[in-house]
Design a protein around this motif. Structure first.
Motif, PDB file in Angstrom:
ATOM      1  N   ALA A  89       0.824  -1.201   0.000  1.00  0.00           N
ATOM      2  CA  ALA A  89       0.000   0.000   0.000  1.00  0.00           C
ATOM      3  C   ALA A  89       0.860   1.252   0.000  1.00  0.00           C
ATOM      4  N   ARG A  90       1.962   1.214   0.726  1.00  0.00           N
ATOM      5  CA  ARG A  90       2.870   2.364   0.724  1.00  0.00           C
ATOM      6  C   ARG A  90       3.432   2.606  -0.674  1.00  0.00           C
ATOM      7  N   GLN A  91       3.774   1.550  -1.369  1.00  0.00           N
ATOM      8  CA  GLN A  91       4.276   1.683  -2.733  1.00  0.00           C
ATOM      9  C   GLN A  91       3.262   2.426  -3.609  1.00  0.00           C
ATOM     10  N   GLN A  92       1.992   2.107  -3.451  1.00  0.00           N
ATOM     11  CA  GLN A  92       0.955   2.801  -4.208  1.00  0.00           C
ATOM     12  C   GLN A  92       0.865   4.267  -3.789  1.00  0.00           C
ATOM     13  N   ASP A  93       0.880   4.525  -2.479  1.00  0.00           N
ATOM     14  CA  ASP A  93       0.798   5.906  -1.993  1.00  0.00           C
ATOM     15  C   ASP A  93       1.901   6.781  -2.565  1.00  0.00           C
ATOM     16  N   GLU A  94       3.051   6.180  -2.829  1.00  0.00           N
ATOM     17  CA  GLU A  94       4.207   6.953  -3.269  1.00  0.00           C
ATOM     18  C   GLU A  94       4.305   7.061  -4.787  1.00  0.00           C
ATOM     19  N   THR A  95       3.398   6.380  -5.515  1.00  0.00           N
ATOM     20  CA  THR A  95       3.532   6.385  -6.979  1.00  0.00           C
ATOM     21  C   THR A  95       2.361   7.028  -7.708  1.00  0.00           C
ATOM     22  N   TRP A  96       1.098   6.650  -7.380  1.00  0.00           N
ATOM     23  CA  TRP A  96       0.008   7.181  -8.189  1.00  0.00           C
ATOM     24  C   TRP A  96      -0.168   8.694  -8.085  1.00  0.00           C
ATOM     25  N   GLY A 104       4.330  12.091  -4.157  1.00  0.00           N
ATOM     26  CA  GLY A 104       3.886  10.795  -3.672  1.00  0.00           C
ATOM     27  C   GLY A 104       4.631  10.472  -2.394  1.00  0.00           C
ATOM     28  N   GLN A 105       3.948  10.557  -1.263  1.00  0.00           N
ATOM     29  CA  GLN A 105       4.593  10.354   0.033  1.00  0.00           C
ATOM     30  C   GLN A 105       3.584   9.757   0.982  1.00  0.00           C
ATOM     31  N   GLU A 106       4.026   8.948   1.914  1.00  0.00           N
ATOM     32  CA  GLU A 106       3.096   8.154   2.717  1.00  0.00           C
ATOM     33  C   GLU A 106       2.429   8.907   3.860  1.00  0.00           C
ATOM     34  N   THR A 107       2.877  10.116   4.177  1.00  0.00           N
ATOM     35  CA  THR A 107       2.264  10.821   5.308  1.00  0.00           C
ATOM     36  C   THR A 107       1.717  12.188   4.953  1.00  0.00           C
ATOM     37  N   THR A 108       1.957  12.676   3.754  1.00  0.00           N
ATOM     38  CA  THR A 108       1.436  13.984   3.378  1.00  0.00           C
ATOM     39  C   THR A 108       0.900  13.930   1.961  1.00  0.00           C
ATOM     40  N   GLY A 109       0.141  14.948   1.585  1.00  0.00           N
ATOM     41  CA  GLY A 109      -0.440  14.968   0.252  1.00  0.00           C
ATOM     42  C   GLY A 109      -1.456  13.854   0.070  1.00  0.00           C
ATOM     43  N   ALA A 110      -1.670  13.465  -1.182  1.00  0.00           N
ATOM     44  CA  ALA A 110      -2.689  12.459  -1.495  1.00  0.00           C
ATOM     45  C   ALA A 110      -2.348  11.097  -0.902  1.00  0.00           C
ATOM     46  N   GLY A 111      -1.080  10.718  -0.917  1.00  0.00           N
ATOM     47  CA  GLY A 111      -0.679   9.449  -0.322  1.00  0.00           C
ATOM     48  C   GLY A 111      -0.930   9.420   1.173  1.00  0.00           C
ATOM     49  N   ARG A 246      10.446  19.943   3.097  1.00  0.00           N
ATOM     50  CA  ARG A 246      10.946  20.001   1.719  1.00  0.00           C
ATOM     51  C   ARG A 246       9.835  19.681   0.720  1.00  0.00           C
ATOM     52  N   TYR A 247       8.868  18.863   1.108  1.00  0.00           N
ATOM     53  CA  TYR A 247       7.752  18.570   0.206  1.00  0.00           C
ATOM     54  C   TYR A 247       6.944  19.829  -0.096  1.00  0.00           C
ATOM     55  N   PHE A 248       6.986  20.801   0.810  1.00  0.00           N
ATOM     56  CA  PHE A 248       6.270  22.054   0.614  1.00  0.00           C
ATOM     57  C   PHE A 248       7.158  23.115  -0.019  1.00  0.00           C
ATOM     58  N   TYR A 249       8.402  23.218   0.460  1.00  0.00           N
ATOM     59  CA  TYR A 249       9.294  24.277  -0.002  1.00  0.00           C
ATOM     60  C   TYR A 249       9.937  23.967  -1.351  1.00  0.00           C
ATOM     61  N   ALA A 250       9.940  22.700  -1.759  1.00  0.00           N
ATOM     62  CA  ALA A 250      10.573  22.320  -3.034  1.00  0.00           C
ATOM     63  C   ALA A 250       9.723  21.255  -3.725  1.00  0.00           C
ATOM     64  N   HIS A 251       8.419  21.473  -3.750  1.00  0.00           N
ATOM     65  CA  HIS A 251       7.485  20.458  -4.234  1.00  0.00           C
ATOM     66  C   HIS A 251       7.830  19.964  -5.638  1.00  0.00           C
ATOM     67  N   ASP A 252       7.953  20.866  -6.588  1.00  0.00           N
ATOM     68  CA  ASP A 252       8.169  20.453  -7.978  1.00  0.00           C
ATOM     69  C   ASP A 252       9.518  19.766  -8.154  1.00  0.00           C
ATOM     70  N   GLU A 253      10.521  20.245  -7.436  1.00  0.00           N
ATOM     71  CA  GLU A 253      11.838  19.611  -7.484  1.00  0.00           C
ATOM     72  C   GLU A 253      11.765  18.183  -6.958  1.00  0.00           C
ATOM     73  N   LEU A 392      -8.636  18.855  -2.174  1.00  0.00           N
ATOM     74  CA  LEU A 392      -8.668  20.226  -2.689  1.00  0.00           C
ATOM     75  C   LEU A 392      -8.104  21.214  -1.675  1.00  0.00           C
ATOM     76  N   SER A 393      -8.294  20.895  -0.384  1.00  0.00           N
ATOM     77  CA  SER A 393      -7.831  21.810   0.666  1.00  0.00           C
ATOM     78  C   SER A 393      -6.343  21.702   0.946  1.00  0.00           C
ATOM     79  N   HIS A 394      -5.716  20.619   0.499  1.00  0.00           N
ATOM     80  CA  HIS A 394      -4.307  20.397   0.852  1.00  0.00           C
ATOM     81  C   HIS A 394      -3.410  21.351   0.066  1.00  0.00           C
ATOM     82  N   PRO A 395      -2.472  22.032   0.738  1.00  0.00           N
ATOM     83  CA  PRO A 395      -1.622  23.004   0.034  1.00  0.00           C
ATOM     84  C   PRO A 395      -0.709  22.393  -1.026  1.00  0.00           C
TER      85      PRO A 395
END
Length: 421
Positions: A89-96, A104-111, A246-253, A392-395
């Protein structure tokens, strides 16, 4: 004293066992029960756990079971370290999420939302079993996402405190750089779980000299490299952010990086195979060095300290934990769960006063708190619309096109874990 570890078949567990063995004067355990549905892993981990206790002459008894009710019966405290769905399940959270251009991260964002939806119902079921077995038992939650899971537990009336190893990791790192004992380092740690900043590093306690300017001046480059952030960013902020920032300050990177290398889940899954092979060696009677690369460093020290304070009043009086805000950060509701220094004793955790938080940090804290409100609603009540609103609410998302696509993917990849689908 009896403790139970739900998720006791985790490869993390020998780290915890080592701490229980070394720090038995702080937390004298008579019985420790490892609870896990994966009987094969439980046998391997349980065997090593007993050998670690034996080597360090710990008199406590270690048992294993796949029966939650039996495992938590008469326990004084229950530690939760679950991963519903496992590394698959973690693998999925980090990829889709990457398919939509999002982290794709297991504790923030969509994952992270996917993990919350899978986890909260399971944790609440376990907590009810704990309450039936012993209404006075404390629940210590190390299960991610810790903030959301802890809030679910507290909101349901359970005696619970959330725990993360980020703060103790920084404490140990700064102590080494300052050449002092870790107990001498007091962090001005503020934020939400996995969304925190160290705004001060004081020697001797809350009123001690602040060594953060010295650390940034003399070691800023090393600290920045460890966080994978540019040194000028740290100098401008004047604080040390958690590496999760870093997921917030350098998201696209970060998205570009994640698209070009194996997922962390894949790395951990391979590491777990090696660890479990090691755990099966009857000659192994200590935690292997490889475990330090698995994550969760210093988890055992933090867990022992917290459990000792809650059960005996014998741990450190002040610790970084996850608990209700209750006015500590005035820009958040009282029932938000924050991660700050708190005074901990047998009655629970009470946050210490926090100096006014700068708008740069407070704005993000408030935004993510609003997301966590919606995420918990989705976890408790289900429904596609609730999932969509949370995304939608997640930054890290914040656009309807992304939220629509991510909602579809989240539900598709988690159907077996979502009772409402």
């Amino acid at each position: 004293m009896k403790l139970a570890v739900v998720g006791g078949g985790s490869t993390y567990t020998p780290e915890l066992i080592d701490g229980f063995a070394r720090l038995r004067d702080i937390l004298p355990i008579e019985e420790l029960v490892l609870v896990d549905p994966a009987a094969d892993r439980l046998d391997l981990v349980g065997g090593l756990a007993r050998r670690i206790f034996a080597k360090q002459a710990h008199p406590g008894r270690i048992t294993t079971t796949s029966d939650v009710d039996a495992g938590v019966a008469d326990a004084d405290a229950v530690l939760l370290q679950l991963r519903v769905g496992g590394q698959a399940a973690r693998q999925q959270d980090e990829t889709w999420p990457l398919e939509c251009g999002c982290v794709g991260q297991e504790t923030t964002g969509a994952g992270g939302l996917a993990k919350a939806l899978r986890t909260v119902p399971v944790v609440l079921d376990i907590a009810e079993r704990v309450r039936r077995a012993n209404p006075d038992a404390w629940i210590i939650d190390f299960t991610n996402p810790v903030g959301i899971v802890t809030r679910a537990l507290l909101q349901a009336g359970h005696k619970a405190v959330g725990l993360c190893n980020v703060a103790i990791g920084f404490q140990r790192r700064f102590a080494k750089l300052l050449e002092v004992a870790p107990s001498e380092v007091y962090l001005e740690h503020v934020g939400l779980n996995h969304l925190t900043w160290e705004r001060g590093v004081r020697l001797g306690g809350p009123d001690g000299a602040d060594m953060l300017p010295k650390l940034l001046a003399e070691h800023g480059g090393t600290i920045a490299d460890d966080l994978h952030l540019p040194r000028p960013v740290l100098d401008l902020l004047g604080v040390v952010p958690s590496y999760y920032l870093r997921y917030f300050y350098a998201h696209d990177e970060v998205v570009r990086e994640l698209r070009t290398k194996p997922s962390r889940a894949a790395e951990v899954a391979e590491m777990e195979k090696r660890l479990l092979t090691m755990y099966g060696d009857p000659a192994l009677d200590e935690k292997p060095e490889l475990l330090s690369k698995r994550g969760g460093a210093f988890y055992s020290e933090a867990a022992v300290d917290l459990a000792a304070s809650l059960l005996r009043g014998g741990g450190s009086e002040i610790q970084v934990v996850n608990t209700y805000n209750n006015g500590t950060l005035p820009f958040l509701p009282d029932n938000a769960v924050i991660e700050v220094q708190a005074r901990v004793d047998r009655s629970g955790a009470v946050p210490l006063a926090v100096p006014a938080v700068e708008p740069l940090f407070a704005g993000l804290i408030a935004n993510v708190t609003a997301y966590e409100d919606l995420a918990l609603e989705a976890a408790l009540h289900g429904g596609r619309d609730r999932v969509y609103k949370a995304l939608l609410s997640h930054p890290l998302i914040g656009q309807y096109e992304y939220a629509e696509a991510l909602t579809d993917r989240l539900i598709a990849h988690n159907r077996e874990h979502l009772a409402w689908v």
